[in-house]
Write a protein that holds these residues in place. Structure first.
Motif: not given
Length: 367
Positions: A296-308
């Motif tokens: 599901l891409w329309n549930v906000y805020p989206l979880r994130e993985i740090p770029a590092d």
């Protein structure tokens, strides 16, 4: 190296031989002398200074004998056939002689003659384009541009192009056309190639213009940036606050047609992570995932993985994705009141005293 004088001598010799055969029909003379100048030029290149031209009358007689034709002045000599083709050829020859009689005309004709190898190559390219458009499969760019682009990855196209160039060059040298019908084919294809050159040039120019305009306009195109964007800047995440100004999570967003509102593009939307940002655009958004359901891409805020913490060479554990910090701990709350009442209600008619029954006093009932 063949000097200009040798070239002039060869042309004069060919003209003299033609004059000794002028009692024959023009098409037979052309067949007999086809490729004569090219053959003599090759012989002159190989022999160098030892090259000498034979007697024109003797050479013409030998050509007659080799072709089985009667001698000049014989009663068996066929009469000339005056056709439209012969008239055109004769007129062209007369025009050629008149132009060459002037200094500028001779210089121009010599220049054109020196450029004949370039025309042979161009004619071979036209043959290749014809073959490609008729038989070769084309990918997506379409038409003549595909014929050029396919040379970068298809060795068969190179083989066809080289074959077409080889045929065209040998035809230009008077070779590989031993039969009369093949010489007719050669002449016909040459005429069509002359007509096709400006057409192919225009088509190629149009294709290049469209391709170039597409590259230039790509940054301004609506679909240039995948997913949601503002002023060309990709939106990575969306944060929502309630009426009291407090941050909320698990907000599902849809557009006016009921489609899920996603920050990622349509391509690759079934992936559980956003490849756009995974390629180096910052923290990598991860979709909400549930067993047995699509991401599901329309549930906000989206979880994130740090770029590092993201790496392509190793499988990144998407379960490590967390909710990012909201940009604000709290925002300005909305004004109190019913926001649907944006305008004061229109007052209705006031009931009259007669229409309104007077309130009767309530009397106590004594049991």
């Amino acid at each position: 190296m063949i000097t200009t004088t040798v070239h002039d001598d060869i042309r004069a010799f060919a003209a003299a031989v033609r004059s000794h055969l002028d009692d024959l029909p023009l098409d037979e003379v052309n067949d007999l002398l086809d490729g004569l100048e090219a053959d003599l030029a090759d012989q002159a290149s190989e022999a160098g200074e030892q090259f000498t031209l034979p007697d024109a009358a003797t050479y013409a007689a030998e050509l007659r004998a080799a072709a089985g034709l009667p001698e000049r002045g014989s009663a068996a000599t066929p009469k000339k056939r005056f056709t439209l083709v012969d008239d055109v050829r004769r007129g062209w020859a007369e025009l050629h002689d008149r132009v060459r009689a002037t200094a500028m005309g001779a210089w121009l004709l010599d220049l054109l003659v020196s450029l004949r190898p370039a025309w042979w190559v161009l004619r071979g390219v036209v043959f290749y384009l014809w073959f490609f458009l008729a038989f070769m499969p084309r990918p997506s760019t379409g038409g003549i541009l595909d014929a050029i682009l396919t040379l970068s990855y298809n060795p068969v196209s190179w083989a066809i192009l080289l074959a077409c160039l080889l045929v065209s060059v040998h035809w230009g040298r008077g070779r590989w056309a031993p039969f009369a019908w093949l010489r007719v084919v050669r002449t016909t294809l040459t005429v069509f190639a002359v007509i096709a050159v400006p057409m192919f040039a225009g088509s190629f120019s149009t294709a290049l213009t469209k391709l170039f305009v597409g590259w230039v306009d790509a940054p301004q195109a609506a679909d240039a940036t995948p997913g949601l964007a503002v002023d060309g800047q990709r939106i990575r995440n969306i944060y929502a606050y309630d009426a009291a100004g407090n941050p909320i999570t698990g907000v599902q967003l849809f557009d006016q047609d009921g489609n899920p509102l996603r920050t990622i593009g349509g391509v690759g939307s079934s992936e559980p992570y956003d490849a756009y940002f995974a390629g180096g655009g910052g923290p990598v958004p991860v979709a909400d995932s549930y067993p047995g359901a699509a991401p599901l891409w329309n549930v906000y805020p989206l979880r994130e993985i740090p770029a590092d913490d993201w790496a392509w060479d190793t499988m990144t554990d998407l379960a490590t994705a967390t909710l990012p910090a909201f940009p604000f701990d709290r925002v300005q709350p909305l004004p109190q009141g019913d926001r649907s009442a944006s305008a004061a209600p229109t007052p209705g008619p006031t009931p009259s005293a007669e229409a309104t029954p007077a309130a009767q006093p309530t009397q106590a009932v004594t049991p």
